[in-house]
Design a protein around this motif. Structure first.
Motif, short mmCIF file in Angstrom:
data_model
loop_
_atom_site.label_atom_id
_atom_site.label_comp_id
_atom_site.label_asym_id
_atom_site.label_seq_id
_atom_site.Cartn_x
_atom_site.Cartn_y
_atom_site.Cartn_z
N LYS A 151 0.84 -1.21 0.00
CA LYS A 151 0.00 0.00 0.00
C LYS A 151 0.87 1.25 0.00
O LYS A 151 1.95 1.24 0.58
N LEU A 152 0.34 2.30 -0.60
CA LEU A 152 1.06 3.57 -0.53
C LEU A 152 0.08 4.72 -0.69
O LEU A 152 -1.07 4.52 -1.07
N ILE A 153 0.54 5.93 -0.35
CA ILE A 153 -0.29 7.11 -0.57
C ILE A 153 0.47 8.11 -1.42
O ILE A 153 1.70 8.17 -1.35
N THR A 154 -0.28 8.89 -2.18
CA THR A 154 0.33 10.03 -2.88
C THR A 154 -0.47 11.26 -2.50
O THR A 154 -1.67 11.19 -2.25
N ALA A 155 0.23 12.39 -2.44
CA ALA A 155 -0.44 13.63 -2.07
C ALA A 155 0.10 14.72 -2.97
O ALA A 155 1.27 14.72 -3.33
#
Length: 1637
Positions: free
Chosen positions: A832-836
């Motif tokens: 899993k990862l997040i981008t902002a």
């Protein structure tokens, strides 16, 4: 202004009517849960017959056309059409994506099949070659690919009884494939006399190499191996579309509408003729059949699904139906009941119950139907036809009331008036007719105002007005019933419309994008009560808008599912549902409307997972116009990192300039200078557009980046070490969890990411591969350190997940259309990862080769803000992000839980600690928080007052914007926008460690006449003095009212003159920086300023308005003006006497003026050299002609500076290179040493007063770099030594006929050149029989036995042809190959090759055995030396183009004893493979091609995986070999070339061999390689010398080891001897110890 935000209600797909039977087959199966899986339009459907419920998989962005079921019957693979089609593997139970396979096929994916254990998936593309591709689908990785066939392939299947075998069939062919290594090798099925060559539509594999296939004429063909052995005639009356194997046997379905069941030996069991059953009809055609136990599923061409229970076979149960093929346009809803009516080009009109989800009535008409309407009382149904007629039916029993044909063109729209008295009929001939309902539809009026076809009609509530839209986008009004056009707007203003289905009009302006005039919205329908509007367009998207929406470009929610055109959309009578119909996919979708009040309870309606970036402007946002961006962020979003010239393009540019250079280099060029420089210290840190790029390493050093340099700073010793592997700006940096490795990403056309070790400063892996464009803006390691995520700055801000050690791309997805600032991997779940980023917060998970992103769900809590930073919290669900308004958002899963105000202005950086967080913002405050952001524990303001005494510089302003924060070693490390790095002690004092200029170009540079200090002036409006001695700090700074571009110390070092950008200049005291005097005589900026030598009496000031003013310093008067330049002045220099000025201008003029009056002088170029110049910073003239590069048109040399001993000229240019030349550099294209550290323009270079250091300035990277000058003879070898000149030496030692001949042999491809020798008959290898593995000669020491006779069908008479068996081959290929004879089994056998055969020759018995799998000449052979791979041989062959087909060049790896092929590597080396070598562990194989680039490729040969590949050299490479002790180091030699290579991840890094240390050594053609201990390498040359290299530097030459060329060298590992073989007869051995010392 309601249109500014998307509506807060929502649609949920509830039911899809239809099944895709046309142009598809084998797409209907039972899952393990006894549900039925199929697809329609762009949606995968899982239907549960027991509960009559549907679940939907919506991960595709276009029509699905193929489906395969995993052997465990839970997972489904579906493939779609499209420009970049992809395959999704999803779970039929949860309908969530498991894996995405993409970036290989084009056009579409025609068939899919899983293998027996479900680990691998094969897919077939719709491209011109019908590519066949095998995937490891869990990892999303392609294993192998080959062109499938020249014509369509209809079915493909794995042989479930033999591993690595597949069968495919299609138009007039069937092929049997074997997968070995990365090579898929097909053999065509031989039809022979048993059956006709015809199209095969479906197949199934059985045991004993049997394959059953269904043919176009209804026969079943039975194959054994590749031969047709029998046919089952007339199994069906017409083509057999589907064949399904199960435990009990086989089921087939055909165009004749019959299902047949067969047992396991294909004996018939029973026949079911669907045409004869109750539901049957003439022309029923079966496209898909699935047999499980006593149930049989049947899918038909006309979109029906039947379920048959075997016991009651004449009563099939119809479980799904839809419209047949043909466009679907007509849609109407019943005014009082939950019914929908549709009519299509298949001439049927159907009535659907929205409650029961079923078809309740159907009636076939004479003509294709284009529109429908139901009267207000629900009694009459009117249908508009394609031929211009319309029909009215009674809804109750579908009987005809009336049929009227008044027009010739299609009726596209009709509507009853709200009071039920009139019917308006709109035709494509641009008229609207009005009919009276009560008068048996008598025509009572017509409206003729339109000039184009009528698209939409609406009645007013009182039935007195009609509004129309036509194809021109015009909106017109008519008075009813007569049809008189209304032109007065006043009259229309008050009209209330009964329905709103028009696409133009004030109330629906917002459905159109802002600047478009395209006509792609097909239908709208307004819901007055809910104040929402639903639209349908050409891209398959349903959108919800607020109603009314007045302003263009309104925000919306969007829903995908339909594939292409959605032709019509309507609300149901009670606004519970929306019905939409698809044109080409002829499906009917029913959406449940969830109003706002219900949404509150249903937070579980998370945004759907979408892989599809649909055509719309991504507007699912809840708030459109966020308050203006913060100024800093706005500046940053406007930065472009595009370059006119990328460093990657230099080789091509040089090639184009070769011609110029050939003519110019006839003169002998100057050698490069003996001195070299080494980067010593860099002042600067990139904070103005980067964030979180500053960390402590394991041992407490500090790592960050500036320009193209990764810097490791030791704060105890105040020293720096550098990673110089990048060739352009570094934009991001992150550190491995163990704090020892660092990843940095750069700008570039295909930008690379380097992972390097902070201890050794060596690259461990380099990631590139065309996934990012222009640059990499963010990187992050996973918690286990094995993976790396990166984000690009290309238009779709691609997100890539890498296995960085292997250099493999694991997954890739489009990020967002706006800039992404940060990517963070989940520390608990590596998938899993997040981008902002700008208005963007997305939560991703890996699915095979794709990433699935879900937008953060904001709900009512906040607004869609720009996120500047993000971190994960203490569980895998929790995430925190900092916004551009100063809040911290707290997320759980994808939902926003709360926001906390943290800073004034944007939160630029945050960092997670064990128990809490630290944040930094634009307000210059560092805040420490507890672990839930409940309270702020402590804040530190960055202020001058808090600076500790040990600081290495001065803070320019209080509270600078904070861009990076990191913790460790008891301190907080802070990076600011102004380019400062500070260390904050927990108790409060702040130490400044590093600083550079702030944003703005830096041009002005001056070194002090007798001290190791320099001054710089920049567009950031500061003048700074730097200490170059070991303290490396900024001594003083002064703010100026304007930016400056030049400065100069007076000869006594007391005064400092500074030229400013507004045309003024000032003189300041060099110690205190206080003003002495200032002048303002010019409008344009001052570009250079110089004191005359000696006493410094005069000051020359050059400006951009092309004048030079000369001032007398003593009395501060202007005494002269130099006129005559046609362009702005770039450089000025004085001569030693202070009487003459040399001037360069922007028009590339070199002018001379006499001082102090400024009279122009003409001086012949011969004389210029003789003049003694006080300084030389000119870039023009004969003395420095050679500093202009070959590609001078593209790039400018911006600055130069000569050492005081007049020996070395340093230059800086627009590409960021710092170069050293010998002075004078006469003749074009001088040789040089060049250094990369600055990213783009080097604006200025200066030697210090004693030439011990060179100071260089980077324009846009705002950094000041200090290099130490290393004299000739002082050379410790360092990894960062320079790259040598652009152009390799032309003179070459020696010539040898053999070598030249071999270099020029062009290998003709044997398979293509059969006609060179005229022959009759069919050559044995062209007869349709290929030896399979069992038919090879047995391996024995005795001569091989003759084989049994084989029968073969050739010609009319069937006569046996005896196969020849190879017994002995005389001959060995030595004329153009080398090192291709090896001993095996301790000298018992010899292995070598000739023609296309590998030969194992037993020394004792003289017998030979053969490896005959190559289909063309073998060029090279090597034996694996590792004990684990005993007797493993690799051979490489000639081939034609590199299209991965069977004739492409290939490498075979085989066992010498039993001749089993272990792996085949098809390669992209067009023409052939000329050298192969195994690595130390035996797992890697290195190959070199004969293609023009002489590509070098590294393979993991057991899996057939290509690890790395790169162009080797522009001339022939003869040999490349791994070092015997290494898996990463190898050496290649060839025509005038030795290169030393390192494998880093997937990247190959090379160093040219350096000759410079030995006198008169010149690069010769090298023919052979051997290795010694301590990194020694020996190469044999064409002239008979042996060169000895330490690392990549030549340390000695053993002259004349042979009299002719040295063709072969061999390292015997045990005794350290090196055996060499040359052209003269006896071989010699160089005693490794004795002679080479």
């Amino acid at each position: 202004m309601a249109a500014r935000s998307a509506p807060s209600c929502h649609l949920r797909l509830e039911w899809v009517y239809g099944y895709r039977g046309h142009q598809c087959r084998n797409n209907l199966y039972y899952t393990a849960a006894k549900e039925i899986v199929y697809f329609v339009a762009g949606v995968g459907v899982v239907y549960s017959p027991r509960e009559h419920r549907q679940k939907f998989y919506r991960g595709h962005s276009d029509d699905i056309i193929s489906l395969a079921l995993h052997p465990e019957r839970v997972l489904v693979a579906t493939g779609q059409v499209g420009k970049e089609p992809y395959i999704c593997i999803w779970d039929s139970y949860t309908v969530q994506t498991i894996s995405v396979l993409k970036d290989v096929h084009t056009h579409g994916i025609a068939c899919l099949a899983f293998d027996l254990d479900g680990q691998r998936l094969v897919s077939v593309g719709l491209d011109s070659k019908n590519a066949v591709c095998v995937w490891d689908w869990k990892r999303g990785k392609m294993l192998s690919m080959a062109p499938g066939h020249t014509d369509r392939i209809f079915d493909i299947s794995w042989d479930l009884y033999q591993p690595n075998k597949l069968v495919s069939c299609g138009v007039k062919h069937i092929k049997f494939w074997s997968l070995c290594g990365n090579a898929l090798t097909p053999k065509r099925g031989v039809f022979g006399k048993t059956g006709d060559l015809q199209t095969i539509l479906c197949l199934a594999c059985a045991r004993d190499e049997l394959t059953y296939s269904g043919a176009l004429n209804g026969d079943i063909y039975v194959w054994k191996g590749i031969n047709l052995i029998r046919t089952i005639q007339g199994a069906h009356a017409a083509g057999i579309f589907s064949m399904n194997a199960c435990e009990e046997g086989f089921a087939t379905g055909g165009r004749d509408g019959c299902i047949r069941l067969w047992d396991l030996t294909f004996k018939p069991i029973t026949v079911i003729d669907l045409r004869e059953t109750d539901q049957g009809y003439k022309g029923l055609s079966v496209r898909s059949v699935c047999w499980r136990g006593d149930h049989i599923l049947v899918g038909t061409q006309d979109s029906e699904i039947f379920e048959i229970v075997v016991q009651e076979r004449n009563k099939p149960f119809l479980i799904m139906q839809g419209h047949c093929e043909g466009e679907l346009w007509a849609l109407a809803v019943h005014p009082t009941k939950p019914l929908a009516v549709t009519g299509s080009d298949d001439r049927s009109v159907r009535i659907w119950s929205l409650v029961d989800h079923a078809l309740i009535a159907r009636c076939n008409m004479e003509e294709p139907i284009r529109c429908a309407a139901v009267n207000a009382d629900g009694i009459h149904l009117a249908l508009g036809m394609k031929d211009g007629s319309f029909t009215v039916l009674r809804v109750r029993d579908m009987t005809e009331v009336v049929h009227i044909k008044d027009r010739k063109e299609a009726i596209h729209e009709l509507k009853y008036s709200p009071d039920g008295t009139y019917l308006a009929v709109g035709c494509n001939d641009s008229s609207v007719d009005i009919y009276g309902v009560a008068q048996r539809y008598k025509k009572v009026g017509e409206c003729l105002g339109s000039l184009s076809f009528i698209t939409h009609l609406d009645w007013s509530s009182d039935s007195r007005y009609l509004q129309t839209n036509d194809g021109n986008g015009k909106r017109l009004f008519y008075r009813m019933p007569g049809g008189k056009e209304v032109t007065s707007t006043e009259e229309i203003k008050g009209v209330h419309w009964a329905s709103w289905t028009c696409v133009s009009g004030l109330e629906v302006n917002g459905i159109w994008p802002k600047y478009s005039d395209i006509n792609d919205i097909n239908s709208v329908d307004g819901n007055y009560i809910g104040q929402v509007l639903v639209t349908a367009d050409d891209y398959g998207i349903i959108k919800l808008f607020r109603y009314p929406c007045l302003r263009k470009g309104a925000k919306f929610r969007k829903y995908i599912g339909h594939s292409a055109h959605v032709t019509n959309v309507r609300w149901s009578h009670d606004y519970q549902w929306v019905i939409s119909i698809g044109g080409a996919d002829h499906s009917v979708f029913q959406w449940k409307f969830i109003p706002e009040r219900k949404l509150k309870d249903a937070v579980h309606i998370a945004p759907q997972e979408s892989l599809a970036d649909s055509h719309s402007d991504e507007s699912d946002s809840d708030l459109s116009d966020v308050p203006e961006l913060d100024s800093e962020i706005e500046q940053e979003t406007q930065l472009t990192y595009r370059r006119q010239v990328y460093k990657e393009d230099l080789p091509q540019l040089k090639e184009q300039c070769k011609e110029k250079q050939k003519s110019a280099t006839s003169k002998r060029r100057e050698r490069a200078p003996g001195n070299s420089i080494r980067l010593h210290f860099v002042h600067g840190y990139r904070g103005y557009d980067c964030r979180s790029n500053l960390f402590y390493t394991q041992i407490g050093e500090i790592v960050y980046h500036v320009a193209a340099v990764g810097v490791i700073y030791n704060r105890q010793q105040n020293t720096q070490r550098f990673y110089l592997g990048h060739d352009d700006d570094i934009l991001c940096l992150t550190i491995h969890p163990l704090k020892d490795y660092v990843a940095t990403g750069q700008v570039g056309r295909d930008p690379s990411i380097h992972i390097w070790d902070t201890e050794t400063i060596k690259p461990l892996s380099i990631l590139k591969g065309g996934h990012h464009q222009y640059g990499v803006s963010a990187v992050d390691f996973s918690a286990d350190g094995k993976r790396l995520a990166s984000v690009g700055i290309d238009d779709s801000h691609t997100v890539v997940l890498w296995d960085w050690k292997k250099g493999e791309k694991l997954s890739i997805a489009r990020g967002s259309k706006d800039k992404i600032f940060v990517v963070k991997m989940n520390p608990y779940v590596p998938d899993k990862l997040i981008t902002a980023g700008i208005k963007h917060m997305k939560f991703w998970r890996k699915a095979g080769g794709g990433l699935i992103g879900r937008k953060g769900y904001i709900g009512t809590l906040g607004k869609n803000d720009t996120m500047m930073c993000a971190v994960y919290g203490w569980t895998e669900e929790m995430a925190f992000s900092g916004t551009s308004t100063g809040d911290v958002c707290i997320w759980r899963d994808i939902f926003l839980v709360k926001t906390v105000k943290a800073h004034d202005g944007p939160v630029f950086s945050m960092h997670a600690l064990e128990k809490g967080f630290v944040t930094g913002g634009k307000d210059g405050i560092v805040a420490l928080w507890d672990d839930s952001f409940e309270r702020c524990l402590k804040t530190y303001a960055i202020k001058r007052a808090a600076l500790a005494p040990g600081s290495k510089g001065l803070l320019l302003e209080d509270n600078p914007s904070i861009r990076a924060i990191s913790l460790g070693h008891g301190h907080i490390l802070v990076g600011t926008k102004n380019g400062e790095i500070l260390e904050v002690d927990k108790s409060g004092p702040i130490t400044l460690l590093v600083q550079g200029h702030m944003e703005g170009e830096v041009w002005g540079l001056a070194t002090h006449p007798y001290l190791p200090i320099c001054a710089t002036v920049s567009d950031d409006k500061t003048l700074r003095i730097w200490d170059l001695s070991p303290s490396h700090c900024m001594l003083a700074v002064r703010k100026l009212k304007k930016g400056g571009r030049c400065c100069c110390f007076s000869p006594d070092g007391k005064a400092l003159a500074v030229g400013l950008n507004d045309g003024s200049f000032l003189m300041a005291n060099a110690d205190t920086l206080e003003d002495l005097v200032s002048f303002h005589h010019r409008k344009d900026m001052i570009s250079d300023i110089r004191f005359s030598p000696g006493s410094g009496k005069y000051l020359a000031v050059a400006s951009h308005d092309s004048f030079i003013d000369i001032y007398n310093v003593m009395n501060s008067k202007r005494v002269g003006i130099c006129k005559g330049a046609t362009s702005y002045i770039t450089h000025i220099d004085w001569d030693i006497r202070g009487k003459l000025l040399q001037v360069n201008t922007g028009a590339k003029e070199q002018l001379f003026f006499e001082a102090p009056r400024g009279k122009k002088q003409t001086i012949p170029s011969v004389e210029v050299e003789k003049i003694a110049w006080a300084s030389w910073t000119s870039v023009l003239g004969l003395c420095c002609e050679g500093i202009w590069p070959v590609i001078g048109e593209v790039t400018d040399v911006t600055a130069s500076c000569l050492t005081s001993d007049k020996m070395v000229l340093a230059t800086g240019d627009d590409l960021g290179f710092v170069k050293l030349f010998r002075y004078p550099t006469k003749g074009k294209f001088g040789k040089f040493k060049r250094y990369v550290a600055h990213s783009t323009h080097v604006t200025n270079v200066r030697w210090t007063y004693d030439d011990s250091m060179l100071v260089t300035l980077g324009g846009t990277d705002m950094s000041l770099m200090v290099w130490t000058n290393e004299m000739e003879g002082y050379r410790e070898k360092r990894p960062c030594d320079s790259e040598e000149s652009d152009i390799d030496s032309e003179e070459d030692g020696g010539y040898d006929s053999d070598v030249t001949r071999e270099n020029e042999i062009s290998y003709t491809i044997r398979a293509l050149s059969t006609n060179i020798r005229p022959m009759l008959g069919i050559k044995p290898h062209l007869q349709q029989k290929e030896p399979s593995i069992d038919e090879r000669p047995p391996v024995s020491r005795a001569p091989p036995q003759p084989e049994k006779l084989q029968t073969n069908n050739v010609g009319k008479k069937k006569r046996p042809i005896e196969d020849l068996v190879l017994e002995l081959i005389f001959g060995y290929r030595g004329r153009d190959c080398r090192n291709n004879v090896h001993y095996l089994n301790d000298g018992d056998d010899i292995i070598y090759h000739t023609a296309s055969v590998g030969i194992l020759h037993n020394v004792a018995t003289g017998s030979q055995s053969f490896y005959q799998e190559h289909n063309d000449d073998i060029l090279c052979l090597t034996v694996n030396q590792h004990p684990k791979f005993i007797n493993i041989v690799a051979t490489g062959q000639v081939g034609d183009s590199a299209d991965m087909s069977a004739t492409a060049p290939s490498i075979h790896i085989w066992d010498a004893m039993n001749k089993q092929t272990l792996s085949i590597l098809r390669c992209y080396h067009s023409k052939g493979v000329c050298s192969v070598s195994f690595s130390a562990t035996g797992k890697l194989l290195l190959s070199v091609g004969l293609d023009p680039e002489h590509t070098i490729t590294i393979w993991r040969w057991q899996e057939g995986a290509k690890i790395a590949s790169r162009a080797g050299h522009n001339q022939r490479i003869f040999v490349a070999e791994f070092r015997p002790d290494s898996d990463t180091q190898f050496v290649s030699v060839g025509v005038k070339h030795v290169k030393f290579w390192t494998l880093a991840g997937r990247a190959l890094l090379s160093k040219k061999g350096l000759l410079s240390t030995l006198e008169d050594a010149r690069m010769q053609t090298m023919l052979a390689i051997a290795f010694g201990a301590n990194n020694l390498t020996f190469t044999g040359t064409i002239s008979g010398d042996v060169c000895v290299w330490k690392d990549h530097i030549l340390c000695r030459i053993v002259a004349r080891a042979h009299n002719g060329p040295v063709f072969a060298m061999y390292t015997t590992l045990r005794d350290g001897l090196i055996v060499t073989g040359g052209k003269e007869r006896p071989a010699r051995s160089l005693l490794g110890q004795g002679m080479l010392k």
